[in-house]
Write an enzyme that holds these catalytic residues in place. Structure first.
Site, short mmCIF file in Angstrom:
data_model
loop_
_atom_site.label_atom_id
_atom_site.label_comp_id
_atom_site.label_asym_id
_atom_site.label_seq_id
_atom_site.Cartn_x
_atom_site.Cartn_y
_atom_site.Cartn_z
N LYS A 422 55.70 76.62 -59.73
CA LYS A 422 57.07 77.14 -59.64
C LYS A 422 57.62 77.43 -61.03
CE LYS A 422 58.84 72.45 -59.64
NZ LYS A 422 59.21 71.30 -58.82
N ARG A 520 68.89 65.64 -51.75
CA ARG A 520 69.02 67.00 -52.27
C ARG A 520 68.84 67.95 -51.09
NH1 ARG A 520 64.85 68.89 -56.99
NH2 ARG A 520 63.37 68.80 -55.27
N HIS A 549 60.11 63.99 -51.41
CA HIS A 549 60.03 64.01 -52.87
C HIS A 549 60.64 62.73 -53.42
CE1 HIS A 549 59.31 65.87 -56.63
NE2 HIS A 549 60.50 66.38 -56.86
N ARG A 606 51.33 66.55 -54.88
CA ARG A 606 51.89 67.75 -55.52
C ARG A 606 51.92 67.53 -57.03
NH1 ARG A 606 55.38 66.31 -51.54
NH2 ARG A 606 56.97 65.81 -53.08
N TYR A 650 74.49 80.90 -90.78
CA TYR A 650 75.85 80.92 -90.22
C TYR A 650 76.65 79.67 -90.58
CZ TYR A 650 74.88 84.89 -87.11
OH TYR A 650 74.60 86.12 -86.60
N CYS A 698 69.67 80.80 -85.27
CA CYS A 698 70.33 82.04 -84.86
C CYS A 698 69.77 82.48 -83.51
CB CYS A 698 70.08 83.13 -85.89
SG CYS A 698 70.33 82.62 -87.58
N MET A 699 70.30 83.61 -83.01
CA MET A 699 69.85 84.06 -81.70
C MET A 699 68.36 84.42 -81.72
SD MET A 699 71.24 87.16 -79.31
CE MET A 699 72.79 86.43 -78.85
N ASP A 700 67.94 85.17 -82.75
CA ASP A 700 66.56 85.65 -82.78
C ASP A 700 65.75 85.12 -83.95
OD1 ASP A 700 67.13 87.61 -80.63
OD2 ASP A 700 68.39 88.47 -82.21
C1 LIG Z 1 58.53 70.18 -58.92
C2 LIG Z 1 58.14 69.41 -57.77
C3 LIG Z 1 57.02 68.56 -57.81
C4 LIG Z 1 56.20 68.30 -59.05
O1 LIG Z 1 56.85 67.41 -59.89
P1 LIG Z 1 56.18 66.94 -61.26
O2 LIG Z 1 57.04 65.85 -61.73
O3 LIG Z 1 56.22 68.12 -62.16
O4 LIG Z 1 54.82 66.52 -60.94
C5 LIG Z 1 56.62 67.95 -56.64
N1 LIG Z 1 57.33 68.13 -55.48
C6 LIG Z 1 58.42 68.91 -55.41
C7 LIG Z 1 59.13 69.07 -54.13
C8 LIG Z 1 58.87 69.58 -56.55
O5 LIG Z 1 59.94 70.36 -56.49
#
Ligand SMILES: *Cc1c(COP(=O)(O)O)cnc(C)c1O
Length: 755
Positions: A422, A520, A549, A606, A650, A698-700
């Protein structure tokens, strides 16, 4: 080697009467190139099963297979040879041991943690110079599969063989030793890499030393060149042969090119065997919209070798690989232009300079370009690169694989890994990661939003993809691209069912998100009955998995809370399972969870931040050998000496206390270098030295103090990477490494490479 199926069956201890001649052994269906001469080994690994590819390979022309069981749909087939062996990997290894027994030549076997490939290539180039016919492991094929495939390349008239043996677990060397049977054993430097697969360093060394046991000569050393010299002496040759031979880089990288070109740049030895490997890498990046172009230099060859034959063989390889356009650079390849001429569009030039004079970016359009030649070819790559920012994010794909395998090693073999890509792969870019993980056996990819999933599909990613936050408006795209949504509310689920009906879908896979404590998204306890009712009333969707999660997996003082989440998960999934007429998978653990609660791995895990080589736990709790994946760097574009009391930038925030050399670096907060890192709060690395920021970012742009660092214009500045841990920047900012990595702006060019 070329053997008949009958001989091969004999060698494996099976029977066959087939006289079909085999020149190529295949274990990865994607590398198929000469189907009629190929023998496919259907090998089962922890994550994949070669039997899945047998039917497809048959359709593509392969007629010889080593299988553990003939797949049901193939039992009627009578024009193919099947050798049925108890274990296909062992069969491959037995065949290799047989091939090894056919020759009586010096065989160099190299093991160790580091330098194997470099030493092997040095020796290889020196042996060619001496006019020897050499067989060697291509690139770093040194595994349980790579070694047998390397040994198969032995031919009767070879003078010397040089093979690598790599191990990452106890007990692996016995098989490799029996296959290689080295006469000269070589041990290169031993480091802590792969320590995880062994109980102790001593055990690892002992395992590696098994290779050396019956050798006539044993060579040990951690200086690559000296080791190579000793090997040559052991072979009765002069170490002077090494003069003028450079250590090769094993780096192979992918860059965006001009005019929608994609470039693959390979620095490895330029000989036919390595060329075949690079072309295989290229074929996996093919798309219909790009032509396949090869820019090739003079090939490394044996002194006295018949070049007509060599280039004819290369031409044959290129034609089979579907190269559309060849640009040959060098006097030898140009002298053999006839070999290529009728087969593909080809152009020839004597030198790289001539290329740079004659060709500009208008000569290339929508091509996949493989660039393989001597070190001067880097100029060709530069010419064809998209103009870019001086700042780059380099992503080491081998480190991704190493991290993936490190986590896999603490999980049960059958546990699936969902690779979290992601937020554009936590900022590193999802596509190359997805390709890499797809080929290394991840079970799923997970993205946050539909666009990310669609982009992966468009780029040819075929593995299952979970969509985590699918507040969807375009269900047609969801279905068309086969993205599997996570569902977290009755309302979402009802909409999904309606849309599935509208588009005529049944059993569409969904992943049920349960809220066990994060608070969440997700179904809570008292919603499960309603959920079960809805799921049982329809055949439009089917639960593929249920997951939750953890909120506190990385909080060492919140174990009780984490345990309460596991309890809730158990309870809720039991209820779901009792209500549904079919089984589904369960998963709970993120990276920190895998490290702290492996006993809760259920059917899948995951894996997120760990893939990127970052531990969510403090160092003393991190027992896995993680490797940094991403490094952000820029270059110095201006240098000035200033006297004390001069102010920089700056608001005059940078006040010099002494005579200083200040460098300006073209990377700023718009690139993801947070403004809070200014005024000396962070240091970047130049020539191995820590150089603090001066004044506001700075920005860049930003300014750093390089006094005493012997810096020059064009020098690399590492913002984070192997020498400047991203964790330190995150600490300075009072945030987590996730945020620092994901904040690297999309305008920073990403470069992916393999070592
Ligand atoms: C991002 C995410 C993970 C992975 O988490 P890490 O701490 O990067 O391993 C697992 N499950 C869900 C639902 C997530 O959004």
């Amino acid at each position: 080697m070329i053997l008949s199926v009958k001989e091969i069956a004999d060698a494996i201890g099976c029977a066959s009467t087939s006289e079909r001649m085999i020149s190529t052994l295949l274990t990865d269906s994607r590398s198929l190139c000469r189907p009629d001469e190929t023998l496919f080994f259907a090998i089962k690994t922890d994550v994949n099963d070669g039997h899945r590819y047998v039917a497809e390979l048959y359709r593509r022309g392969v007629r010889a297979f080593v299988v553990e069981k003939i797949p049901d749909i193939m039992t009627e087939v009578c024009d193919a040879d099947f050798i049925v062996a108890g274990n296909a990997l062992e069969a491959l290894q037995r065949l290799a041991a047989y091939v090894r027994s056919l020759v009586d030549i010096p065989v160099v076997g190299i093991t160790g943690s580091r330098g194997k490939t470099v030493v092997k290539e040095l020796v290889y180039a020196a042996l060619l110079k001496a006019g020897k016919k050499v067989v060697r492991s291509p690139r770093s094929w040194n595994s349980q599969i790579g070694v047998p495939l390397s040994v198969w390349r032995i031919e009767y008239d070879c003078d010397v063989a040089v093979f690598e043996a790599g191990i990452d677990h106890c007990g692996q060397m016995d098989a490799l030793k029996d296959i290689i049977r080295p006469t000269i054993g070589v041990l290169t430097e031993i480091t802590d890499e792969h320590d995880g697969g062994f109980d102790s360093r001593e055990q690892k060394v002992a395992e590696k030393c098994k290779l050396l046991k019956d050798c006539r000569t044993v060579i040990e050393g951690d200086d690559n060149r000296k080791t190579a010299a000793m090997i040559l002496e052991a072979l009765g040759l002069s170490p002077d042969l090494l003069d003028g031979i450079e250590e090769v880089s094993t780096r192979l990288d992918v860059h965006d090119g001009v005019n929608d070109c994609l470039m693959i740049y390979d620095e490895f030895t330029d000989d036919p065997a390595s060329l075949a490997g690079a072309i295989d890498f290229m074929r996996r990046r093919r798309t219909a919209s790009r032509r396949n172009t090869l820019i090739l230099g003079d090939l490394l060859h044996r002194k006295g070798e018949d070049l007509n034959l060599l280039y004819a063989r290369v031409a044959d390889l290129l034609q089979i690989a579907g190269i559309d356009r060849l640009i040959g650079i060098g006097s030898e390849i140009s002298g053999h232009s006839d070999a290529f001429d009728p087969l593909m569009a080809s152009e020839f030039l004597a030198t790289t300079d001539e290329f740079l004079e004659k060709y500009n970016i208008s000569h290339f359009d929508s091509e996949l370009i493989l660039i393989k030649g001597d070190t001067s070819f880097v100029e060709i790559r530069r010419r064809l690169e998209t103009p870019r920012h001086q700042s780059i994010l380099e992503v080491n794909l081998d480190a991704v694989v190493a991290n993936f395998n490190a986590y896999r090693s603490v999980l049960n073999p059958q546990t699936g890994i969902v690779a979290m890509v992601k937020a554009s792969g936590y900022g590193t870019g999802a596509l190359e990661l997805a390709k890499t993980l797809q080929s290394h056996g991840a079970a799923y990819l997970a993205v946050a939003v539909a666009e990310e999933g669609v982009a992966l599909r468009r780029a040819g990613i075929t593995m299952p993809i979970i969509l985590l936050n699918p507040v969807t408006t375009n269900y047609q795209a969801l279905f068309a691209y086969g993205l599997e949504p996570a569902v977290f509310s009755i309302r979402e689920l009802e909409m999904l069912i309606d849309e599935a009906r509208r588009y005529g879908r049944t059993d569409y896979p969904v992943h049920i998100k349960l809220d066990t404590g994060m608070h969440r998204l997700g179904f809570i306890d008292n919603e499960i009955d309603g959920l079960v009712g809805l799921l049982c009333s329809t055949d439009r969707v089917k639960v593929s998995s249920a997951f939750s999660h953890l909120a506190t997996a990385d909080c060492l003082d919140q174990n009780e809370y984490t345990e309460s989440q596991f309890d809730a998960f158990e309870r809720m999934t039991m209820k779901l399972a009792a209500g549904l007429p079919y089984a589904f998978r369960r998963h709970m653990l993120n990276t920190a969870g895998i490290m702290r609660y492996p006993e809760r791995q259920y059917d899948m895990v995951r894996l997120g931040i760990g893939l990127y080589g970052i531990s969510p736990l403090p160092p003393e709790e991190t027992h896995l050998p993680l490797r940094p994946v991403a490094s952000l760097s820029s270059t110095i574009i201006s240098l000035k000496e200033w006297s004390p009391a001069t102010t920089i930038g700056y608001s005059r925030k940078g006040v010099l206390e002494r005579e200083s050399v200040i460098a300006t670096v073209p990377i700023g907060y718009a690139d993801g270098v947070d403004r809070h890192l200014g005024c000396g709060r962070a240091s970047f690395i130049v020539n191995g030295k820590r150089c603090p920021t001066v004044g506001n970012i700075c920005m860049d742009l930003c300014m750093i103090d390089v006094t005493g660092a012997d810096a020059g214009i064009g020098d690399r500045v590492e913002i984070f990477g192997p020498d400047a841990p991203i964790e330190v920047l995150a600490d300075t900012l009072g945030t987590i490494p996730y945020e620092v990595l994901a904040s690297v702006s999309p305008r920073i060019h990403r470069i992916y490479y393999r070592e």
